[in-house]
Motif scaffolding. Sequence first.
Motif, PDB file in Angstrom:
ATOM      1  N   PHE A  49     -97.561 -33.255  14.637  1.00 53.89           N
ATOM      2  CA  PHE A  49     -98.523 -33.899  15.540  1.00 53.89           C
ATOM      3  C   PHE A  49     -98.747 -35.371  15.187  1.00 53.89           C
ATOM      4  CE2 PHE A  49    -100.081 -29.617  16.869  1.00 53.89           C
ATOM      5  CZ  PHE A  49    -100.012 -29.832  18.237  1.00 53.89           C
ATOM      6  N   VAL A  50     -98.888 -35.688  13.895  1.00 56.66           N
ATOM      7  CA  VAL A  50     -99.169 -37.083  13.547  1.00 56.66           C
ATOM      8  C   VAL A  50     -97.941 -37.966  13.740  1.00 56.66           C
ATOM      9  CG1 VAL A  50    -101.109 -36.603  12.023  1.00 56.66           C
ATOM     10  CG2 VAL A  50     -98.795 -36.602  11.064  1.00 56.66           C
ATOM     11  N   VAL A  51     -96.750 -37.414  13.471  1.00 57.69           N
ATOM     12  CA  VAL A  51     -95.523 -38.175  13.728  1.00 57.69           C
ATOM     13  C   VAL A  51     -95.397 -38.474  15.222  1.00 57.69           C
ATOM     14  CG1 VAL A  51     -93.017 -37.988  13.793  1.00 57.69           C
ATOM     15  CG2 VAL A  51     -94.232 -37.422  11.703  1.00 57.69           C
ATOM     16  N   LEU A  52     -95.632 -37.470  16.048  1.00 57.56           N
ATOM     17  CA  LEU A  52     -95.534 -37.669  17.495  1.00 57.56           C
ATOM     18  C   LEU A  52     -96.589 -38.642  17.984  1.00 57.56           C
ATOM     19  CD1 LEU A  52     -94.228 -36.968  20.193  1.00 57.56           C
ATOM     20  CD2 LEU A  52     -95.780 -34.998  20.358  1.00 57.56           C
ATOM     21  N   ALA A  53     -97.805 -38.555  17.436  1.00 58.89           N
ATOM     22  CA  ALA A  53     -98.874 -39.468  17.845  1.00 58.89           C
ATOM     23  C   ALA A  53     -98.508 -40.913  17.528  1.00 58.89           C
ATOM     24  CB  ALA A  53    -100.182 -39.089  17.150  1.00 58.89           C
ATOM     25  N   CYS A  54     -97.961 -41.164  16.336  1.00 53.63           N
ATOM     26  CA  CYS A  54     -97.539 -42.523  15.982  1.00 53.63           C
ATOM     27  C   CYS A  54     -96.423 -43.008  16.895  1.00 53.63           C
ATOM     28  CB  CYS A  54     -97.088 -42.576  14.525  1.00 53.63           C
ATOM     29  SG  CYS A  54     -98.414 -42.517  13.312  1.00 53.63           S
ATOM     30  N   SER A 156     -98.519 -51.375   8.760  1.00 53.65           N
ATOM     31  CA  SER A 156     -97.942 -50.664   9.896  1.00 53.65           C
ATOM     32  C   SER A 156     -98.364 -51.291  11.215  1.00 53.65           C
ATOM     33  CB  SER A 156     -98.415 -49.194   9.875  1.00 53.65           C
ATOM     34  OG  SER A 156     -97.962 -48.510  11.019  1.00 53.65           O
ATOM     35  N   PRO A 157     -97.432 -51.494  12.137  1.00 52.58           N
ATOM     36  CA  PRO A 157     -97.804 -51.985  13.469  1.00 52.58           C
ATOM     37  C   PRO A 157     -98.608 -50.942  14.241  1.00 52.58           C
ATOM     38  CG  PRO A 157     -95.490 -51.351  13.421  1.00 52.58           C
ATOM     39  CD  PRO A 157     -95.986 -51.284  12.003  1.00 52.58           C
ATOM     40  N   VAL A 158     -98.466 -49.688  13.832  1.00 48.56           N
ATOM     41  CA  VAL A 158     -99.203 -48.590  14.447  1.00 48.56           C
ATOM     42  C   VAL A 158    -100.154 -48.022  13.405  1.00 48.56           C
ATOM     43  CG1 VAL A 158     -99.045 -46.295  15.477  1.00 48.56           C
ATOM     44  CG2 VAL A 158     -97.286 -48.003  15.974  1.00 48.56           C
ATOM     45  N   THR A 159    -101.444 -48.161  13.640  1.00 53.61           N
ATOM     46  CA  THR A 159    -102.406 -47.596  12.709  1.00 53.61           C
ATOM     47  C   THR A 159    -102.165 -46.100  12.580  1.00 53.61           C
ATOM     48  OG1 THR A 159    -104.007 -49.253  13.441  1.00 53.61           O
ATOM     49  CG2 THR A 159    -104.850 -47.414  12.163  1.00 53.61           C
ATOM     50  N   GLY A 160    -102.288 -45.590  11.363  1.00 54.97           N
ATOM     51  CA  GLY A 160    -101.948 -44.202  11.100  1.00 54.97           C
ATOM     52  C   GLY A 160    -102.783 -43.200  11.877  1.00 54.97           C
ATOM     53  N   TYR A 161    -102.266 -41.994  11.968  1.00 51.15           N
ATOM     54  CA  TYR A 161    -102.964 -40.869  12.590  1.00 51.15           C
ATOM     55  C   TYR A 161    -103.109 -39.745  11.574  1.00 51.15           C
ATOM     56  CZ  TYR A 161    -103.132 -42.270  17.526  1.00 51.15           C
ATOM     57  OH  TYR A 161    -103.435 -42.886  18.713  1.00 51.15           O
ATOM     58  N   ILE A 162    -104.182 -38.975  11.725  1.00 52.98           N
ATOM     59  CA  ILE A 162    -104.408 -37.792  10.903  1.00 52.98           C
ATOM     60  C   ILE A 162    -104.857 -36.639  11.794  1.00 52.98           C
ATOM     61  CG2 ILE A 162    -106.787 -38.525  10.416  1.00 52.98           C
ATOM     62  CD1 ILE A 162    -106.648 -36.954   7.800  1.00 52.98           C
ATOM     63  N   ILE A 163    -104.505 -35.425  11.398  1.00 48.70           N
ATOM     64  CA  ILE A 163    -105.058 -34.225  12.024  1.00 48.70           C
ATOM     65  C   ILE A 163    -105.196 -33.178  10.919  1.00 48.70           C
ATOM     66  CG2 ILE A 163    -102.872 -33.156  12.696  1.00 48.70           C
ATOM     67  CD1 ILE A 163    -104.265 -32.306  15.332  1.00 48.70           C
ATOM     68  N   THR A 164    -106.233 -32.365  11.019  1.00 48.16           N
ATOM     69  CA  THR A 164    -106.530 -31.365   9.993  1.00 48.16           C
ATOM     70  C   THR A 164    -106.676 -29.999  10.634  1.00 48.16           C
ATOM     71  OG1 THR A 164    -107.787 -33.079   8.818  1.00 48.16           O
ATOM     72  CG2 THR A 164    -108.006 -30.829   8.022  1.00 48.16           C
ATOM     73  N   GLN A 165    -106.041 -29.009  10.023  1.00 46.94           N
ATOM     74  CA  GLN A 165    -106.021 -27.649  10.583  1.00 46.94           C
ATOM     75  C   GLN A 165    -106.447 -26.641   9.521  1.00 46.94           C
ATOM     76  OE1 GLN A 165    -104.978 -26.590  13.874  1.00 46.94           O
ATOM     77  NE2 GLN A 165    -105.932 -24.692  13.141  1.00 46.94           N
ATOM     78  N   TYR A 166    -107.321 -25.726   9.917  1.00 49.94           N
ATOM     79  CA  TYR A 166    -107.745 -24.632   9.045  1.00 49.94           C
ATOM     80  C   TYR A 166    -107.034 -23.355   9.462  1.00 49.94           C
ATOM     81  CZ  TYR A 166    -110.718 -20.939   7.110  1.00 49.94           C
ATOM     82  OH  TYR A 166    -111.178 -19.824   6.468  1.00 49.94           O
ATOM     83  N   TYR A 167    -106.538 -22.603   8.463  1.00 50.18           N
ATOM     84  CA  TYR A 167    -105.845 -21.350   8.720  1.00 50.18           C
ATOM     85  C   TYR A 167    -106.685 -20.197   8.152  1.00 50.18           C
ATOM     86  CZ  TYR A 167    -101.980 -24.498   9.707  1.00 50.18           C
ATOM     87  OH  TYR A 167    -101.195 -25.498  10.227  1.00 50.18           O
ATOM     88  N   SER A 176    -102.352 -33.805   7.638  1.00 51.60           N
ATOM     89  CA  SER A 176    -101.198 -34.694   7.575  1.00 51.60           C
ATOM     90  C   SER A 176    -101.584 -36.073   8.079  1.00 51.60           C
ATOM     91  CB  SER A 176    -100.039 -34.153   8.424  1.00 51.60           C
ATOM     92  OG  SER A 176     -99.538 -32.952   7.887  1.00 51.60           O
ATOM     93  N   VAL A 177    -101.013 -37.084   7.439  1.00 50.92           N
ATOM     94  CA  VAL A 177    -101.249 -38.485   7.792  1.00 50.92           C
ATOM     95  C   VAL A 177     -99.903 -39.177   7.933  1.00 50.92           C
ATOM     96  CG1 VAL A 177    -102.384 -40.638   7.127  1.00 50.92           C
ATOM     97  CG2 VAL A 177    -103.372 -38.452   6.427  1.00 50.92           C
ATOM     98  N   CYS A 178     -99.764 -39.993   8.972  1.00 51.84           N
ATOM     99  CA  CYS A 178     -98.502 -40.703   9.188  1.00 51.84           C
ATOM    100  C   CYS A 178     -98.776 -42.136   9.593  1.00 51.84           C
ATOM    101  CB  CYS A 178     -97.687 -39.999  10.274  1.00 51.84           C
ATOM    102  SG  CYS A 178     -96.067 -40.748  10.595  1.00 51.84           S
ATOM    103  N   ASP A 179     -97.944 -43.055   9.125  1.00 54.62           N
ATOM    104  CA  ASP A 179     -97.930 -44.427   9.640  1.00 54.62           C
ATOM    105  C   ASP A 179     -96.480 -44.868   9.764  1.00 54.62           C
ATOM    106  OD1 ASP A 179     -97.000 -46.231   7.315  1.00 54.62           O
ATOM    107  OD2 ASP A 179     -98.617 -45.121   6.355  1.00 54.62           O
TER     108      ASP A 179
END
Length: 292
Positions: A49-54, A156-167, A176-179
């Motif tokens: 998700f964070v890779v796709l968002a970036c 990064s030209p694209v500010t990073g994204y994060i998403i958090t999931q509970y299982y 996960s965090v991506c920039d």
Amino acid sequence: MKNYTLIVPSSQRADDWFDFIRESLKHTEDVNNLIVDFNDVKFMDTDDFVVLACLIESFYIKGCQVEFIGGIDGFNNHLYNIKFKEYWKQGFDRSKFTLSHNQTTLCLWKISRDMIYSYSMYARQYFERFARDKDLIPLSSNMDEVFNNIFDHSKSPVTGYIITQYYPKNNKLSFSVCDFGVGIPNSIKRAGIDSEHDFEDWKAILKSLEKGFSINSTPRNRGFGLNNILEFTESSNGRLFIISNDGVVEKKAGEMYHAGSNNFNFSGTLIKIEVDLNSFEEKDDTNEIFDF
């Protein structure tokens, strides 16, 4: 009007995803309409998700519109619940909190400096619902660590994204965090640290995980580094996974490193952290009063 279609990989293979990123980034110029095609995707993890968002953001910041097609019903329901398709609509503020319809997922968030500490504090409070007797302060402090490293080093030209999931089945948490910045290895090389050595990228990532290692951090972050995050995953029976440039490092609690070259040629950094909420210490709600 020039259209470009991102055909999202339906596999979980890293090779497929990074080939997808590398090829897609060649086409960010002069695109008026970006079409994100989920085709037959059934599942995406936090890192996907964070890779796709970036990637979407790389097109969006250059002025194109974004639309979504494809995806099977169950997966589209998940996208609806976490409001993923709303993030690139006109007027939507991706830097603010967005409550999802799925209580086990904390919103996708476009990392902004002003909201770093608010987000990490909110994350702690959000997931304490599932671990009421546990102290989740280490979770929020290590989120701060990742966010500050992005602002201090990624460029990064694209500010990073994060998403958090509970299982809930195993009481584990994954974020996960991506920039799309210069990457950890390039950041270390540009700082001239151990410049007499030609570090392979995976060795540079391992260097960044050493205790006490930091480069040109801002005062709020000086003296802290990725070693804090490594120790956090170790103490929480977790897993740390980092891909940056051509290096990949994985460390599971209590096990040896798995590290090497991946040949993804990824300009950026992807960090995935998994922790076991059962391993966190119980809250100490004792209120002590000190007389002076």
